[in-house]
Motif scaffolding. Structure first.
Motif, PDB file in Angstrom:
ATOM      1  N   VAL A 164     -14.218  14.365  10.014  1.00  0.00           N
ATOM      2  CA  VAL A 164     -13.895  15.593   9.189  1.00  0.00           C
ATOM      3  C   VAL A 164     -12.439  15.247   8.627  1.00  0.00           C
ATOM      4  N   TYR A 165     -12.407  15.908   7.293  1.00  0.00           N
ATOM      5  CA  TYR A 165     -10.840  16.012   7.043  1.00  0.00           C
ATOM      6  C   TYR A 165     -10.773  17.098   6.154  1.00  0.00           C
ATOM      7  N   ASP A 166      -9.539  17.803   6.314  1.00  0.00           N
ATOM      8  CA  ASP A 166      -9.146  18.795   5.240  1.00  0.00           C
ATOM      9  C   ASP A 166      -8.519  18.451   4.247  1.00  0.00           C
ATOM     10  N   GLU A 167      -8.309  18.826   2.886  1.00  0.00           N
ATOM     11  CA  GLU A 167      -7.397  18.381   2.050  1.00  0.00           C
ATOM     12  C   GLU A 167      -6.175  18.013   2.147  1.00  0.00           C
ATOM     13  N   ASN A 168      -5.544  18.817   3.187  1.00  0.00           N
ATOM     14  CA  ASN A 168      -4.278  18.651   3.403  1.00  0.00           C
ATOM     15  C   ASN A 168      -3.824  17.304   4.117  1.00  0.00           C
ATOM     16  N   GLU A 169      -4.678  17.072   5.036  1.00  0.00           N
ATOM     17  CA  GLU A 169      -4.613  15.869   5.675  1.00  0.00           C
ATOM     18  C   GLU A 169      -4.685  14.634   4.630  1.00  0.00           C
ATOM     19  N   ILE A 170      -5.503  14.694   3.894  1.00  0.00           N
ATOM     20  CA  ILE A 170      -5.748  13.711   2.658  1.00  0.00           C
ATOM     21  C   ILE A 170      -4.639  13.739   1.911  1.00  0.00           C
ATOM     22  N   LYS A 171      -4.021  14.758   1.360  1.00  0.00           N
ATOM     23  CA  LYS A 171      -3.077  14.827   0.404  1.00  0.00           C
ATOM     24  C   LYS A 171      -1.851  14.150   0.928  1.00  0.00           C
ATOM     25  N   ARG A 172      -1.450  14.499   2.156  1.00  0.00           N
ATOM     26  CA  ARG A 172      -0.246  13.893   2.703  1.00  0.00           C
ATOM     27  C   ARG A 172      -0.023  12.337   2.909  1.00  0.00           C
ATOM     28  N   ILE A 173      -1.033  11.965   3.516  1.00  0.00           N
ATOM     29  CA  ILE A 173      -1.133  10.415   3.406  1.00  0.00           C
ATOM     30  C   ILE A 173      -1.338   9.784   2.222  1.00  0.00           C
ATOM     31  N   THR A 174      -2.045  10.359   1.181  1.00  0.00           N
ATOM     32  CA  THR A 174      -2.055   9.946  -0.058  1.00  0.00           C
ATOM     33  C   THR A 174      -0.907   9.825  -0.834  1.00  0.00           C
ATOM     34  N   HIS A 175       0.061  10.617  -0.661  1.00  0.00           N
ATOM     35  CA  HIS A 175       1.505  10.716  -1.009  1.00  0.00           C
ATOM     36  C   HIS A 175       2.287   9.491  -0.744  1.00  0.00           C
ATOM     37  N   LYS A 176       2.022   9.302   0.874  1.00  0.00           N
ATOM     38  CA  LYS A 176       2.720   8.117   1.433  1.00  0.00           C
ATOM     39  C   LYS A 176       2.194   6.766   0.820  1.00  0.00           C
ATOM     40  N   ALA A 177       1.091   6.844   0.465  1.00  0.00           N
ATOM     41  CA  ALA A 177       0.468   5.384   0.112  1.00  0.00           C
ATOM     42  C   ALA A 177       0.758   5.286  -1.289  1.00  0.00           C
ATOM     43  N   PHE A 178       0.953   6.264  -2.261  1.00  0.00           N
ATOM     44  CA  PHE A 178       1.195   6.112  -3.753  1.00  0.00           C
ATOM     45  C   PHE A 178       2.804   5.834  -3.619  1.00  0.00           C
ATOM     46  N   GLU A 179       3.598   6.538  -2.957  1.00  0.00           N
ATOM     47  CA  GLU A 179       5.106   6.210  -2.867  1.00  0.00           C
ATOM     48  C   GLU A 179       5.110   4.598  -2.464  1.00  0.00           C
ATOM     49  N   LEU A 180       4.620   4.146  -1.420  1.00  0.00           N
ATOM     50  CA  LEU A 180       4.702   2.566  -1.013  1.00  0.00           C
ATOM     51  C   LEU A 180       4.072   1.878  -2.209  1.00  0.00           C
ATOM     52  N   ALA A 181       2.979   2.257  -2.812  1.00  0.00           N
ATOM     53  CA  ALA A 181       2.484   1.383  -4.079  1.00  0.00           C
ATOM     54  C   ALA A 181       3.616   1.224  -4.969  1.00  0.00           C
ATOM     55  N   ARG A 182       4.487   2.532  -5.378  1.00  0.00           N
ATOM     56  CA  ARG A 182       5.262   2.718  -6.512  1.00  0.00           C
ATOM     57  C   ARG A 182       6.535   1.607  -6.163  1.00  0.00           C
ATOM     58  N   ASN A 183       6.823   1.499  -5.097  1.00  0.00           N
ATOM     59  CA  ASN A 183       7.774   0.455  -4.465  1.00  0.00           C
ATOM     60  C   ASN A 183       7.458  -0.886  -4.236  1.00  0.00           C
ATOM     61  N   ARG A 184       6.136  -1.364  -4.553  1.00  0.00           N
ATOM     62  CA  ARG A 184       5.715  -2.546  -4.260  1.00  0.00           C
ATOM     63  C   ARG A 184       5.329  -3.284  -5.740  1.00  0.00           C
ATOM     64  N   ARG A 185       3.999  -3.253  -5.861  1.00  0.00           N
ATOM     65  CA  ARG A 185       3.491  -4.014  -7.071  1.00  0.00           C
ATOM     66  C   ARG A 185       2.538  -2.962  -7.785  1.00  0.00           C
ATOM     67  N   GLY A 186       2.729  -1.582  -7.512  1.00  0.00           N
ATOM     68  CA  GLY A 186       2.085  -0.698  -8.276  1.00  0.00           C
ATOM     69  C   GLY A 186       0.671  -0.269  -8.314  1.00  0.00           C
ATOM     70  N   LYS A 187      -0.067  -0.846  -7.238  1.00  0.00           N
ATOM     71  CA  LYS A 187      -1.472  -0.884  -7.120  1.00  0.00           C
ATOM     72  C   LYS A 187      -2.109  -0.287  -6.111  1.00  0.00           C
ATOM     73  N   LEU A 188      -3.105   0.709  -6.188  1.00  0.00           N
ATOM     74  CA  LEU A 188      -3.434   1.444  -4.869  1.00  0.00           C
ATOM     75  C   LEU A 188      -4.874   1.417  -5.007  1.00  0.00           C
ATOM     76  N   THR A 189      -5.618   0.829  -3.730  1.00  0.00           N
ATOM     77  CA  THR A 189      -6.885   0.871  -3.662  1.00  0.00           C
ATOM     78  C   THR A 189      -7.297   1.874  -2.553  1.00  0.00           C
ATOM     79  N   SER A 190      -7.901   2.863  -3.123  1.00  0.00           N
ATOM     80  CA  SER A 190      -8.418   3.875  -2.191  1.00  0.00           C
ATOM     81  C   SER A 190      -9.854   3.572  -1.751  1.00  0.00           C
ATOM     82  N   PHE A 238      -5.282  -7.271  -3.456  1.00  0.00           N
ATOM     83  CA  PHE A 238      -4.902  -5.912  -2.966  1.00  0.00           C
ATOM     84  C   PHE A 238      -3.349  -5.735  -2.794  1.00  0.00           C
ATOM     85  N   ASP A 239      -3.035  -4.711  -2.900  1.00  0.00           N
ATOM     86  CA  ASP A 239      -1.579  -4.409  -2.905  1.00  0.00           C
ATOM     87  C   ASP A 239      -1.387  -3.397  -1.951  1.00  0.00           C
ATOM     88  N   VAL A 240      -1.679  -2.155  -1.907  1.00  0.00           N
ATOM     89  CA  VAL A 240      -1.814  -1.188  -1.221  1.00  0.00           C
ATOM     90  C   VAL A 240      -3.439  -0.637  -0.753  1.00  0.00           C
TER      91      VAL A 240
END
Ligand code: IPM
Ligand code: MG
Length: 368
Positions: A164-190, A238-240
Motif C-alpha cells: 500500500v502507498y498513499d500519494e504523498n509517500e510516492i510524491k516525496r521520493i519521486t522529488h528526491k529521484a528527479f532532483e538526483l537525476a537532474r544533477n546526473r545525466r538527466g534520465k529517470l526510469t520509474s 540506466f541513470d536513476v
C-alpha cells in the motif's frame, strides 16, 4: 575542531568488522580535514535481541533520532532465524528506517576501474555503467497492514502482506529521484508493475504528475520484470532507477553484481533530515569473525555519510579516491579474488585504504 555526533550500530555477523574498518578510515580523514566524530555505539538486530530481548530498543532509536547521522553494519543471522515477525533481527532495521523516516534509499552502482572483468556480465556490457537505485524505504510491501500469519475459514494456515502507498509517500521520493537525476545525466526510469498492481498504477500517475516540474529530466516507465532483464541486457542505459521498497531490494542486489560483488555497494538512506548509512550487503554469518569480509561497501557508505549528511565532501572524495586506487592496484577481498589471486583480509584492505589516503594527502596540499 568541528565535531559530529554519530550513532554507530555495528549489528551482526560481519557488521562489527566492516564498521570498525569504516571508523578507522573516517578517523584518519577526519584528522586530515579537521573534524572529529563523537560516536555512540548501540545494539541492533540479533545483538540487541541477545542483550535486550528485542531487535531495537527505544533507547537506541532515540539516540539515533538525536544523532547527526547513523551508521549501521548489518543485521540478521542463522542464530535468530527461528524468530517470528517483530522479534526478528530484520524488524529492528525496518523499525529504525521507519523511526528515522529515511524514506529514500540511494544505492549507487558504478564499475571501479580494474573490476571490469570481475562481473559475471561481459566487460563490454559494463562500459559506461553508472546508475543509482532510488528505493522507497519506509512503505510498500514491507510495512503495509494487514500483515502476518492467520487462518482461513476452512482452518488452513495463511499469511498476508499488503502493498500500500498513499500519494504523498510516492510524491516525496519521486522529488528526491528527479532532483538526483537532474544533477546526473538527466534520465529517470520509474519501475513498477502497473499492468497488474493497483499500487503501481497510483505510483505511475503520481510520478507523471511530479514530472511536470522537471521538464529537463527524461522520464520513462518500466515494468519491474522488464527492468530485471534490461539490467543485465543493457545496464549502461540506466541513470536513476526509482522504485517501490521490495522491487528496489531485489533490483539493487541484481545491480550489485554489475560491480563484481555486493561487497562494493554502499547505500545512503535519507529523508527530510539526518541519514542512515549502511552497506547493501548482509551479515554474511558464514564468514563472520574471520577477518574475511570486504570492508569497501561499508567504507564507501561512510564516505556517503560525510558527503550527504555531514557536509564534508572533500573528505568523502578522498575516501572514494583511496578505495578506487586500492582496487585499481589489484587488491581484492575474498569476495572478488579469482582462483590464483591472493585474497586480502578485512584488515589488510583497510590498511591499504589508510596508506593510500596518506599517499594522496602527501601529494595534494588541499588534503591537509
Ligand atoms: C537490504 C536488506 C534488508 C532489506 C533486510 C536485511 C531487511 O536486504 O537492506 O537490502 O530487505 O531491506
Ligand atoms: Mg536487500
Amino acid at each position: 575542531m568541528k565535531s559530529y555526533k554519530i550513532v554507530v550500530l555495528p549489528g551482526d555477523g560481519i557488521g562489527p568488522e566492516v564498521t570498525k574498518a569504516t571508523f578507522e578510515v573516517i578517523g584518519s580523514v577526519g584528522k586530515q580535514f579537521g573534524f572529529e566524530l563523537k560516536t555512540e555505539y548501540h545494539d541492533i538486530g540479533g545483538a540487541s535481541i541477545d542483550r535486550h530481548g528485542i531487535p531495537l530498543t527505544d533507547d537506541a532509536l532515540s539516540a539515533c533520532k538525536n544523532a547527526g547521522a547513523v551508521f549501521l553494519g548489518a543485521v540478521g543471522g542463522t542464530k535468530w532465524d527461528h524468530l517470528e515477525g517483530a522479534l526478528r533481527p530484520e524488524s529492528g532495521l525496518l523499525a529504525l528506517r521507519k523511526g528515522l523516516n529515511v524514506y529514500a534509499n540511494l544505492r549507487p552502482v558504478k564499475i571501479f576501474p580494474g573490476l571490469e572483468n570481475y562481473s559475471p556480465l561481459k566487460a563490454e556490457l559494463l562500459e559506461g555503467v553508472d546508475l543509482v537505485v532510488v528505493r522507497e524505504l519506509t512503505g510498500g510491501l514491507y510495512f503495509g497492514q494487514p500483515k502476518g500469519p492467520g487462518t482461513t475459514e476452512a482452518g488452513l494456515r495463511n499469511a498476508v502482506d499488503t502493498m500500500v502507498y498513499d500519494e504523498n509517500e510516492i510524491k516525496r521520493i519521486t522529488h528526491k529521484a528527479f532532483e538526483l537525476a537532474r544533477n546526473r545525466r538527466g534520465k529517470l526510469t520509474s519501475v513498477d508493475k502497473a499492468n497488474v498492481l493497483a499500487s503501481s498504477r497510483l505510483w505511475r500517475d503520481v510520478v507523471n504528475e511530479v514530472s511536470a516540474q522537471y521538464p529537463d529530466v527524461e522520464l520513462e516507465h518500466m515494468l519491474v520484470d522488464n527492468c530485471a532483464m534490461q539490467l543485465v541486457r543493457q545496464p549502461a542505459s540506466f541513470d536513476v532507477i526509482l522504485t517501490e521498497n521490495m522491487f528496489g531490494d531485489i533490483l539493487s542486489d541484481e545491480a550489485a553484481m554489475l560491480t563484481g560483488s555486493i561487497g562494493m555497494l554502499p547505500s545512503a538512506s535519507v529523508g527530510d533530515k539526518g541519514g542512515l548509512y549502511e552497506p547493501v550487503h548482509g551479515s554474511a554469518p558464514d564468514i563472520a569473525g574471520k577477518n574475511l569480509a570486504n570492508p569497501m561497501a561499508a567504507i564507501l557508505s561512510g564516505a556517503m555519510m560525510l558527503r550527504n549528511t555531514l557536509g564534508e565532501p572533500e573528505a568523502a572524495n578522498a575516501i572514494e579516491q583511496a578505495v578506487s586506487a586500492v582496487i585499481e592496484n589489484g587488491n581484492r577481498g575474498a569476495d572478488l579474488a579469482k582462483p590464483g589471486e591472493k585474497a586480502l583480509s578485512t584488515n589488510e584492505l583497510t590498511e591499504k585504504v589508510q596508506l593510500k589516503l596518506k599517499d594522496l594527502a602527501a601529494k595534494e596540499p588541499s588534503f591537509s
